[in-house]
Design an enzyme around this catalytic site. Structure first.
Site, short mmCIF file in Angstrom:
data_model
loop_
_atom_site.label_atom_id
_atom_site.label_comp_id
_atom_site.label_asym_id
_atom_site.label_seq_id
_atom_site.Cartn_x
_atom_site.Cartn_y
_atom_site.Cartn_z
CG HIS A 119 2.35 8.65 2.32
ND1 HIS A 119 1.90 9.12 3.53
CD2 HIS A 119 1.28 8.05 1.74
CE1 HIS A 119 0.62 8.81 3.69
NE2 HIS A 119 0.22 8.17 2.61
CG HIS A 122 -1.94 1.12 1.18
ND1 HIS A 122 -2.99 1.20 2.05
CD2 HIS A 122 -2.04 2.22 0.39
CE1 HIS A 122 -3.70 2.28 1.79
NE2 HIS A 122 -3.13 2.92 0.79
CD GLU A 127 0.36 5.49 -1.14
OE1 GLU A 127 1.13 5.49 -0.17
OE2 GLU A 127 -0.88 5.62 -1.02
#
Length: 216
Positions: A85, A32, A81
């Site tokens: 992040h 993930h 992502e």
């Protein structure tokens, strides 16, 4: 200050989503994301560029697939992502480029080898239920640390929670560490783990646990 790495399965399609919205969900645990537990010093102007990870694309498609977008748009998950992040993780030298960030996540995934661990422990997709304590004990015994296991709560009229995600926590040196050390700290994942009307949350030790074998 720790780093969080999470794996998910076709459960993301199973969990209160229309299965038709999912594209070829794999029947194994996938990545993930690789997430700092606190978003500090993020460079939001550093935009995702898929050409920087062209050498990783084959592995990315296999181990970090996007099951929610059509094949024409499957870099959207990776872009998300990186934007959310990766631009924060890049404060670490070992993660300070898109190729390093995605490459290191793939490397950690291989090191953890969750699919193999669960199989060795006799934990595999099934129509029967597992005890959450047995799953936890198997993982802790194998890794020497306690990961955080997230489930979808039982649907109305059902008795079992559904396992959806397993988080592994790392130090800034990217060594495995107990995830329990992070309890009480802000959780950056919750914002995009809402599925349908329910959210993934830490699994209950007392509820029977369903590990789905296919999208319903």
């Amino acid at each position: 200050y720790s780093w969080i790495y999470a794996a998910n399965t076709l459960c993301f399609c199973f969990l209160q989503m229309n299965a038709n919205d999912c594209h070829d969900p794999p029947k194994y645990w996938t990545i993930h994301g690789l997430w700092p537990d606190r978003a500090e010093d993020c460079n939001r102007t550093w935009h995702f560029n898929v050409t920087e990870i062209k050498d990783l694309i084959v592995d990315m498609r296999h181990y970090w697939p996007d099951v929610l977008h059509s094949s024409l748009n499957r870099t959207q998950f990776w872009k998300h992502e990186w934007d959310k992040h990766g631009t924060c993780a890049a404060t670490l030298e070992v993660l300070n480029s898109q190729k390093k960030y995605f490459g290191k996540a793939l490397e950690l995934y291989q090191d953890v080898d969750l699919n193999s661990c669960l199989l060795k422990a006799g934990i595999k997709p099934s129509s029967s239920y597992y005890k959450m304590t047995a799953i936890k004990e198997a993982l802790t015994r194998f890794y020497g640390v306690t990961p955080k296991i997230q489930c979808l709560p039982p649907e109305e009229g059902e008795k079992a929670q559904t396992i959806g995600q397993i988080e592994f926590c790392f130090t800034k040196e990217l060594q495995l560490v107990n995830c329990t050390a992070l309890e009480g700290e802000s959780n950056p994942m919750q914002a995009h783990l809402k599925l349908g009307t329910s959210e993934l949350s830490v699994c209950s030790d007392t509820l029977p646990t369903y590990y789905p074998s296919e999208v319903q």
